[in-house]
Design a protein around this motif. Structure first.
Motif, PDB file in Angstrom:
ATOM      1  N   GLY A  67      43.296  61.063  86.892  1.00  0.00           N
ATOM      2  CA  GLY A  67      42.793  62.369  87.181  1.00  0.00           C
ATOM      3  C   GLY A  67      41.065  62.675  87.749  1.00  0.00           C
ATOM      4  N   THR A  68      40.005  61.812  87.764  1.00  0.00           N
ATOM      5  CA  THR A  68      39.439  61.323  88.090  1.00  0.00           C
ATOM      6  C   THR A  68      39.054  61.590  89.908  1.00  0.00           C
ATOM      7  N   TRP A  71      39.338  65.323  90.974  1.00  0.00           N
ATOM      8  CA  TRP A  71      38.071  65.502  90.446  1.00  0.00           C
ATOM      9  C   TRP A  71      37.484  65.276  91.836  1.00  0.00           C
ATOM     10  N   PHE A  93      34.505  65.588  78.891  1.00  0.00           N
ATOM     11  CA  PHE A  93      35.349  65.714  80.308  1.00  0.00           C
ATOM     12  C   PHE A  93      34.141  66.472  81.308  1.00  0.00           C
ATOM     13  N   VAL A 142      36.307  73.962  82.732  1.00  0.00           N
ATOM     14  CA  VAL A 142      37.151  72.556  82.147  1.00  0.00           C
ATOM     15  C   VAL A 142      38.047  73.859  81.223  1.00  0.00           C
ATOM     16  N   ASN A 144      41.106  72.992  79.442  1.00  0.00           N
ATOM     17  CA  ASN A 144      41.293  72.271  78.355  1.00  0.00           C
ATOM     18  C   ASN A 144      40.030  71.028  78.163  1.00  0.00           C
ATOM     19  N   ASP A 173      39.142  72.545  86.553  1.00  0.00           N
ATOM     20  CA  ASP A 173      40.773  71.242  86.080  1.00  0.00           C
ATOM     21  C   ASP A 173      41.441  71.661  84.845  1.00  0.00           C
ATOM     22  N   ILE A 175      43.746  68.984  83.647  1.00  0.00           N
ATOM     23  CA  ILE A 175      44.043  68.096  83.621  1.00  0.00           C
ATOM     24  C   ILE A 175      44.748  67.579  82.173  1.00  0.00           C
ATOM     25  N   SER A 176      44.239  68.404  81.017  1.00  0.00           N
ATOM     26  CA  SER A 176      45.163  68.180  79.601  1.00  0.00           C
ATOM     27  C   SER A 176      45.335  69.397  79.772  1.00  0.00           C
ATOM     28  N   LYS A 199      49.485  63.795  80.941  1.00  0.00           N
ATOM     29  CA  LYS A 199      49.348  64.819  79.148  1.00  0.00           C
ATOM     30  C   LYS A 199      50.656  65.601  79.751  1.00  0.00           C
TER      31      LYS A 199
HETATM   32  N1  PLP Z   1      39.351  66.012  83.422  1.00  0.00           N
HETATM   33  C1  PLP Z   1      39.877  65.812  81.534  1.00  0.00           C
HETATM   34  C2  PLP Z   1      40.034  67.130  80.770  1.00  0.00           C
HETATM   35  C3  PLP Z   1      40.542  64.611  80.888  1.00  0.00           C
HETATM   36  O1  PLP Z   1      41.461  65.204  79.813  1.00  0.00           O
HETATM   37  C4  PLP Z   1      41.073  63.434  81.480  1.00  0.00           C
HETATM   38  C5  PLP Z   1      41.718  62.060  80.927  1.00  0.00           C
HETATM   39  O2  PLP Z   1      41.340  62.304  80.178  1.00  0.00           O
HETATM   40  C6  PLP Z   1      39.943  63.254  82.759  1.00  0.00           C
HETATM   41  C7  PLP Z   1      39.066  65.077  82.913  1.00  0.00           C
HETATM   42  C8  PLP Z   1      39.605  62.129  84.000  1.00  0.00           C
HETATM   43  O3  PLP Z   1      41.442  61.834  83.389  1.00  0.00           O
HETATM   44  P1  PLP Z   1      41.494  60.249  84.603  1.00  0.00           P
HETATM   45  O4  PLP Z   1      40.990  59.296  82.966  1.00  0.00           O
HETATM   46  O5  PLP Z   1      42.888  60.457  84.721  1.00  0.00           O
HETATM   47  O6  PLP Z   1      40.656  59.621  85.226  1.00  0.00           O
END
Ligand code: PLP
Length: 394
Positions: A67-68, A71, A93, A142, A144, A173, A175-176, A199
């Motif tokens: 995920g980073t 970003w 996050f 973000v 969640n 974001d 991601i979750s 996730k």
């Molecule tokens: N953003 C959120 C909301 C996350 O929960 C996470 C990871 O848990 C990330 C970003 C970062 O993603 P990654 O660890 O896959 O690089």
């Protein structure tokens, strides 16, 4: 070495459990990513993910990255050195994304938060109204916040931006959030959504996503931060033919196609309702134990995870260690400002009633073993709710 039987309970808030069906789908010979069969797979993944993002207008981009990476891609494609962006401190996050922006040479304005609430749309509105020179190029939030179990209301932030008439891009974001909590790219006017595989999509870690609007693509044409691996232009052009500019994560894409099929078979609304039900059962357990949920606003309770506060003077990390050793269950740790003060129960992805009850039983027994002061009856409270969701809390 301790011999374990049965499956490990992976109850961190992602990576989540990967269902057997997805594992089987990925258990295939590695394919030729320039061969004739690959384009069908790529198109199925890209089109399928549009349904998951709830978009007909935006392009989905799939990176072989965590995920980073996605970003970084969101910012590197749209921003120029020194650009000002507005971000909100919902938790760890949001903080990490802000730090990434700083490293890229951007100027993030970080609105302070207390790690117990979501994004305050009024604060975003106020700051955008003050920005009469239109220096802020993006609002980033973000959806969640995985470190706190707080789900911000994206729609309210969109409405706040619209009231100001500010042209900043809107980046979220999720991601979750994606595939666990409702997310609506088109309806909420999101310009860049960022997501990951590990996730709600139920895949192992390893691929991540940008979902990008025409406006974001237009902005990217004149944005001057260096970008090559992350660049949208080549990716979008090649994806149209069903291919990638570099080697895609082929076997994870087999899994992604299966994941999208599973989500569509269940129906996204049912997926979200299932997550809400497990989250409510978990919160009832927490309250029956006499413990406190970190999230303070009921409208922002996360369907993905519940962060639980430890009683003063007790270590959340010790409790997690005891629970892991005794019951082979991993729970999420507290991060940064809430390190050792909270533990996090993940209830996302490929998850059902009995997995939840196993998880909550493990927590209740772990509290006992770790000598954390609590009341009995959390597991009962969750069971009562699951069989009778209408039942009021005692
Ligand atoms: N953003 C959120 C909301 C996350 O929960 C996470 C990871 O848990 C990330 C970003 C970062 O993603 P990654 O660890 O896959 O690089």
């Amino acid at each position: 070495m301790t011999v374990r039987r049965g499956r490990h309970f992976l109850q961190i808030p992602g990576p989540s459990n990967t269902p057997d069906r997805i594992l089987r789908a990925m258990d295939a010979a590695v394919m030729d990513h320039r061969g004739p069969d690959f384009a069908d797979l790529a198109h199925a993944c890209l089109d399928g993910m549009k349904k998951v993002f709830k978009t007909e207008k935006c392009e989905v981009i799939i990176y072989p990255a965590s995920g980073t990476g996605a970003w970084e891609a969101a910012l590197a494609n749209t921003m120029s050195p020194g650009d000002r962006i507005l971000m909100y401190e919902t938790g760890q996050f949001a903080t990490l994304w802000k730090n990434l922006a700083l490293r890229l040479g951007l100027v993030p304005e970080f609105i302070d938060g207390d790690w117990r609430h979501g994004v305050d749309a009024a604060a975003i509105e106020k700051r955008l109204n003050e920005d009469t020179d239109r220096e802020i190029k993006a609002v980033c939030m973000v959806h969640n916040e995985t470190s706190t179990g707080v789900t911000s209301r994206v729609k309210l932030v969109r409405e706040a931006i619209d009231r100001t008439g500010h042209p900043a891009l809107f980046m979220v974001d999720t991601i979750s959030g994606l595939a666990s909590a409702d997310f609506r790219q088109d309806e909420w006017g999101v310009d860049v959504a960022v997501a990951g595989s590990q996730k709600g999509l139920m895949l192992p870690p390893g691929i991540s996503f940008n979902c990008v609007s025409d406006k974001a693509v237009e902005v990217s044409k004149s944005a001057s931060l260096p970008k090559s691996y992350w660049a949208w232009d080549e990716m979008i052009t090649m994806n149209k033919t069903g291919y990638f500019p570099y080697t895609p994560a082929t076997n994870l894409l087999y899994g992604l196609k299966e994941a999208v099929d599973m989500l569509m078979e269940e129906g996204l609304d049912n997926v979200f309702a299932r997550h809400q039900r497990f989250a409510e059962a978990t919160r009832r357990a927490v309250r029956a134990w006499g413990l406190e949920v970190l999230c303070q606003e009921p409208k922002e309770y996360s369907p993905v995870l519940t962060a639980v506060m430890m009683p003063e003077g007790h270590s959340a990390d010790n409790f997690r260690k005891v629970t892991l050793e005794a019951f082979d269950m991993s729970l999420g740790n507290g991060l940064n400002k809430v390190a050792d003060k909270v533990f996090r129960i993940g209830h996302l992805g490929d998850f059902n009633e009995l997995m939840l009850m196993g998880t909550l039983s493990g927590v209740e027994m772990g509290l006992d073993l770790a000598k954390v002061p609590h009341e009995k009856g959390g597991v009962d409270a969750a069971m009562n709710y699951l069989v009778n969701p209408q039942a009021r809390e005692d």
